[in-house]
Design a protein around this motif. Sequence first.
Motif, PDB file in Angstrom:
ATOM      1  N   GLU A  41      38.098  15.316 -51.242  1.00 52.33           N
ATOM      2  CA  GLU A  41      36.610  15.182 -51.628  1.00 52.33           C
ATOM      3  C   GLU A  41      36.287  13.802 -52.058  1.00 52.33           C
ATOM      4  O   GLU A  41      37.141  13.430 -53.131  1.00 52.33           O
ATOM      5  N   VAL A  42      35.557  13.137 -51.588  1.00 50.48           N
ATOM      6  CA  VAL A  42      34.953  11.872 -52.153  1.00 50.48           C
ATOM      7  C   VAL A  42      33.624  11.914 -52.761  1.00 50.48           C
ATOM      8  O   VAL A  42      33.344  11.023 -53.449  1.00 50.48           O
ATOM      9  N   ALA A  43      33.061  12.761 -52.501  1.00 53.53           N
ATOM     10  CA  ALA A  43      31.607  12.965 -53.269  1.00 53.53           C
ATOM     11  C   ALA A  43      31.080  14.398 -53.419  1.00 53.53           C
ATOM     12  O   ALA A  43      31.467  15.195 -52.545  1.00 53.53           O
ATOM     13  N   ASN A  44      30.688  14.961 -54.706  1.00 53.81           N
ATOM     14  CA  ASN A  44      30.139  16.065 -54.920  1.00 53.81           C
ATOM     15  C   ASN A  44      28.837  15.854 -55.661  1.00 53.81           C
ATOM     16  O   ASN A  44      28.669  15.963 -56.876  1.00 53.81           O
ATOM     17  N   LEU A  45      27.594  15.996 -54.790  1.00 55.14           N
ATOM     18  CA  LEU A  45      26.370  15.703 -55.462  1.00 55.14           C
ATOM     19  C   LEU A  45      25.478  16.669 -55.716  1.00 55.14           C
ATOM     20  O   LEU A  45      25.460  17.562 -54.366  1.00 55.14           O
ATOM     21  N   ALA A  46      24.768  17.171 -56.711  1.00 52.24           N
ATOM     22  CA  ALA A  46      23.959  18.357 -56.854  1.00 52.24           C
ATOM     23  C   ALA A  46      22.507  17.658 -57.362  1.00 52.24           C
ATOM     24  O   ALA A  46      22.563  17.033 -58.332  1.00 52.24           O
ATOM     25  N   MET A  47      21.657  18.413 -56.977  1.00 56.78           N
ATOM     26  CA  MET A  47      20.224  18.316 -57.310  1.00 56.78           C
ATOM     27  C   MET A  47      20.229  18.741 -58.621  1.00 56.78           C
ATOM     28  O   MET A  47      19.338  17.910 -59.310  1.00 56.78           O
ATOM     29  N   GLY A  48      20.629  19.609 -59.327  1.00 60.08           N
ATOM     30  CA  GLY A  48      20.596  20.049 -60.441  1.00 60.08           C
ATOM     31  C   GLY A  48      21.375  19.334 -61.518  1.00 60.08           C
ATOM     32  O   GLY A  48      21.320  19.395 -62.785  1.00 60.08           O
ATOM     33  N   GLU A  49      22.372  18.368 -61.179  1.00 58.24           N
ATOM     34  CA  GLU A  49      23.081  17.571 -61.921  1.00 58.24           C
ATOM     35  C   GLU A  49      22.190  16.483 -62.445  1.00 58.24           C
ATOM     36  O   GLU A  49      21.301  15.825 -62.084  1.00 58.24           O
ATOM     37  N   SER A  50      23.043  15.796 -63.642  1.00 60.39           N
ATOM     38  CA  SER A  50      22.256  14.634 -64.237  1.00 60.39           C
ATOM     39  C   SER A  50      22.264  13.622 -63.172  1.00 60.39           C
ATOM     40  O   SER A  50      23.276  13.412 -62.344  1.00 60.39           O
ATOM     41  N   PHE A  51      21.142  12.858 -63.130  1.00 58.73           N
ATOM     42  CA  PHE A  51      20.910  11.713 -62.182  1.00 58.73           C
ATOM     43  C   PHE A  51      22.092  10.601 -62.676  1.00 58.73           C
ATOM     44  O   PHE A  51      22.729   9.899 -61.664  1.00 58.73           O
ATOM     45  N   ALA A  52      22.661  10.667 -63.788  1.00 59.28           N
ATOM     46  CA  ALA A  52      23.471   9.702 -64.261  1.00 59.28           C
ATOM     47  C   ALA A  52      24.933   9.803 -63.557  1.00 59.28           C
ATOM     48  O   ALA A  52      25.728   9.061 -63.251  1.00 59.28           O
ATOM     49  N   MET A  53      25.290  10.923 -62.966  1.00 59.39           N
ATOM     50  CA  MET A  53      26.445  11.314 -62.422  1.00 59.39           C
ATOM     51  C   MET A  53      26.347  10.716 -60.888  1.00 59.39           C
ATOM     52  O   MET A  53      27.637  10.545 -60.133  1.00 59.39           O
ATOM     53  N   ARG A  54      25.281  10.373 -60.410  1.00 56.62           N
ATOM     54  CA  ARG A  54      25.299   9.948 -59.060  1.00 56.62           C
ATOM     55  C   ARG A  54      26.108   8.691 -58.933  1.00 56.62           C
ATOM     56  O   ARG A  54      25.878   7.596 -59.715  1.00 56.62           O
ATOM     57  N   PRO A  55      26.881   8.383 -57.821  1.00 57.70           N
ATOM     58  CA  PRO A  55      27.583   7.002 -57.765  1.00 57.70           C
ATOM     59  C   PRO A  55      26.583   5.849 -57.566  1.00 57.70           C
ATOM     60  O   PRO A  55      27.017   4.806 -57.665  1.00 57.70           O
ATOM     61  N   VAL A  56      25.337   6.224 -56.619  1.00 57.05           N
ATOM     62  CA  VAL A  56      24.502   5.114 -56.363  1.00 57.05           C
ATOM     63  C   VAL A  56      23.389   5.440 -56.804  1.00 57.05           C
ATOM     64  O   VAL A  56      22.725   6.545 -56.768  1.00 57.05           O
ATOM     65  N   PHE A  57      22.456   4.541 -57.255  1.00 56.20           N
ATOM     66  CA  PHE A  57      21.220   4.769 -57.960  1.00 56.20           C
ATOM     67  C   PHE A  57      20.224   4.704 -56.792  1.00 56.20           C
ATOM     68  O   PHE A  57      19.748   3.721 -56.408  1.00 56.20           O
ATOM     69  N   HIS A  58      19.676   5.873 -56.482  1.00 57.98           N
ATOM     70  CA  HIS A  58      18.903   6.287 -55.235  1.00 57.98           C
ATOM     71  C   HIS A  58      18.467   7.586 -55.296  1.00 57.98           C
ATOM     72  O   HIS A  58      18.982   8.355 -55.719  1.00 57.98           O
ATOM     73  N   ASN A  59      17.227   7.688 -54.927  1.00 58.51           N
ATOM     74  CA  ASN A  59      16.285   8.819 -54.948  1.00 58.51           C
ATOM     75  C   ASN A  59      17.026   9.982 -54.065  1.00 58.51           C
ATOM     76  O   ASN A  59      16.691  11.130 -54.136  1.00 58.51           O
ATOM     77  N   ARG A  60      17.726   9.638 -53.186  1.00 58.25           N
ATOM     78  CA  ARG A  60      18.281  10.494 -52.343  1.00 58.25           C
ATOM     79  C   ARG A  60      19.908  10.494 -52.372  1.00 58.25           C
ATOM     80  O   ARG A  60      20.456   9.433 -53.072  1.00 58.25           O
ATOM     81  N   PHE A  61      20.533  11.549 -51.827  1.00 55.98           N
ATOM     82  CA  PHE A  61      22.179  11.626 -52.053  1.00 55.98           C
ATOM     83  C   PHE A  61      22.818  10.271 -51.234  1.00 55.98           C
ATOM     84  O   PHE A  61      22.471  10.332 -50.069  1.00 55.98           O
TER      85      PHE A  61
END
Length: 626
Positions: free
Chosen positions: A125-145
Amino acid sequence: GVSAEAAGENTQNFALTAPLHTYAEVIDIDGAEDGSKRTGQAAVWHDTSGQADLSAALRALQAGDFRPLPGAGSTGMQKGSYWSFFVLHNSTDAPVPLHLEYVDHQLIRLQAFESPVRAAPDFAEVANLAMGESFAMRPVFHNRFVVPVELEPGASEAFLIRLDSEEAGFVFPSMRIWTPDALSQSHTAETAVLSFLFGGVTLISLFSLIVGLTTRESSFFAYFVYGLSKIAAWGTILGFTHQYLLRDGFHWSYMSAAGAVSILCGVIFDRLFLQTRKYTPRLDLVLILMMVNAAVLLGSALLQIKALALISITLALLLYPASTVIAIVRWRQGSSEAAVFAVGWTLLLAGLFFQALRDLGYVEHNLVNYYLPPLSSFIEMVTIMAAMGMKLRRLRLQGLESERQYRRHLEQSKVKLEGLVRARTEELEKAKQQAELEARTDPLTGIRNRRSFLADAGLCIKRAQRKGEPVSLLMFDIDHFKSINDNHGHGIGDEALRQFSVTIQQKIRETDVFGRLGGEEFALLITETRPDSLHTAERLRDNIAQIRLDCPVGSVQFTSSIGVAHATQDESVEQLLRQADHALYCAKERGRNMVVEYTAEPNASERGLPLSESQHVDMLSSLEPA
Ligand SMILES: Nc1nc2c(ncn2[C@@H]2O[C@H](COP(=O)(O)OP(=O)(O)OP(=O)(O)O)[C@@H](O)[C@H]2O)c(=O)[nH]1
């Protein structure tokens, strides 16, 4: 890491019968990726349960369940999750960092697994992104995954991407391939464009608020709120609210709720602006239905009933064209701004229509149709502002026109009122004159009555006395008048009185004062010397005797006795009347139809006693009838 271990567990007993790259087309990476290359649509598997894990997905891959996605890029509205499989091959001799960007903003969860292409794949697994998660968890600062990966020189890496919309939703199983710099630049550009659009809508909203405050026109307030709701809706739906405002604990329901509020505000504005309740009451029911539906959408969003929210948003979109239809009807009714409104609303519809085509898989999902709805929404905002301006102008003209009509009406009423007042004044003047005349005249004969005679005679006497002119007063009484009444009727009696008056009036001067004292008694004041007045009295007595009254039994004649008094000193009219009355009494005594003159006996005057009947006769001298 933990996920790599878990993935290893899932795949340790797994071996594909064919080389990995044969399960999907291999995308060549040359290090200049600018988002134009896309992945994933050649091998897509629909996991209807939504529960499949990595090993289940690999089994499906082995079983040949991964197929090219039919249509232009959307899965349509389906339950469960979609798995996409693709291989990236770095054809350069340098390591290439890549950002894989999911094309849409509306996705509940995205999981990415990566494995080198080899006989025994080892997916991690290289990414696990969820809408409900804090935005800070995103590896890239973008409005989409966005999933960051790195390809070694010459390496081929296989990717399994799990796209989860939970209960239901549109999935576009595709990732844009970017170099990190290219994505960053693109994101900056996108943010700039959206800031411009949102800024424009903000200004229009504020302007609308100010116009509303100055004109008190309710549709401007509604437009202000509608504009703000649009910013909130698009900011939330496109992911900017999550990115900048609600960084922790964002929920998909916020998108539906914001959309619902925007639809609700839009419909409320429509109703106010188009005045549908007043002018198209039946079509107004459609707008009410839209409001109810928007309320249901809001409710289902707040209660997080996703299926109901989806039905409701679909119904909302289906009902949207109703506003254009209503605007056209209002335009046909004569509201020119409704035509401009129809154009604005149709532009919005065009954007939403393209969105629907994209969501349903008829057109490919791309950045143009991705931004078409907010762009058309912005243009709608501008266009409808023009319609608002037209409405304002019309209201102003209406105001001026009604003011003009009011003035004209006022002017007309004024003229009418003036005429009325003039007529009424004339009437009053006439009535007054009539009343005065009536107060002064005797109704039967039309000559002065007693009161008027006394007044006029009084003045005349004073004037004559001032000038030293002679004044005489003649008092008439028709003889045996009672018998005229008795023998010939009251009507003939009245006629006798009238003829009597007419006869005297014809024979005297205008300056003489003639009046009826009451009954068959008359008085005449003349400015003549004693002999002249006696002569006049005699002439009048004769004239009266000439009167012939026509009656059924033949003509009737009558005579009159006349008493005459002369002013010798400063006698008043009453004194003269009393004197003439004495003389008249004497004339009656002596046999009627004669003129008797009053002469004061010096002794009697000196005595100051009232005259007795015997004395009275003595001091009168009579004139025989001519
Ligand atoms: N037709 C008519 N009769 C009137 C009017 N005013 C008074 N009379 C009548 O005039 C009559 C006056 O009568 P008397 O005062 O007795 O005197 P006379 O009959 O004239 O007799 P002498 O004055 O003595 O000659 C009364 O019968 C009144 O009713 C009137 O306006 N019209």
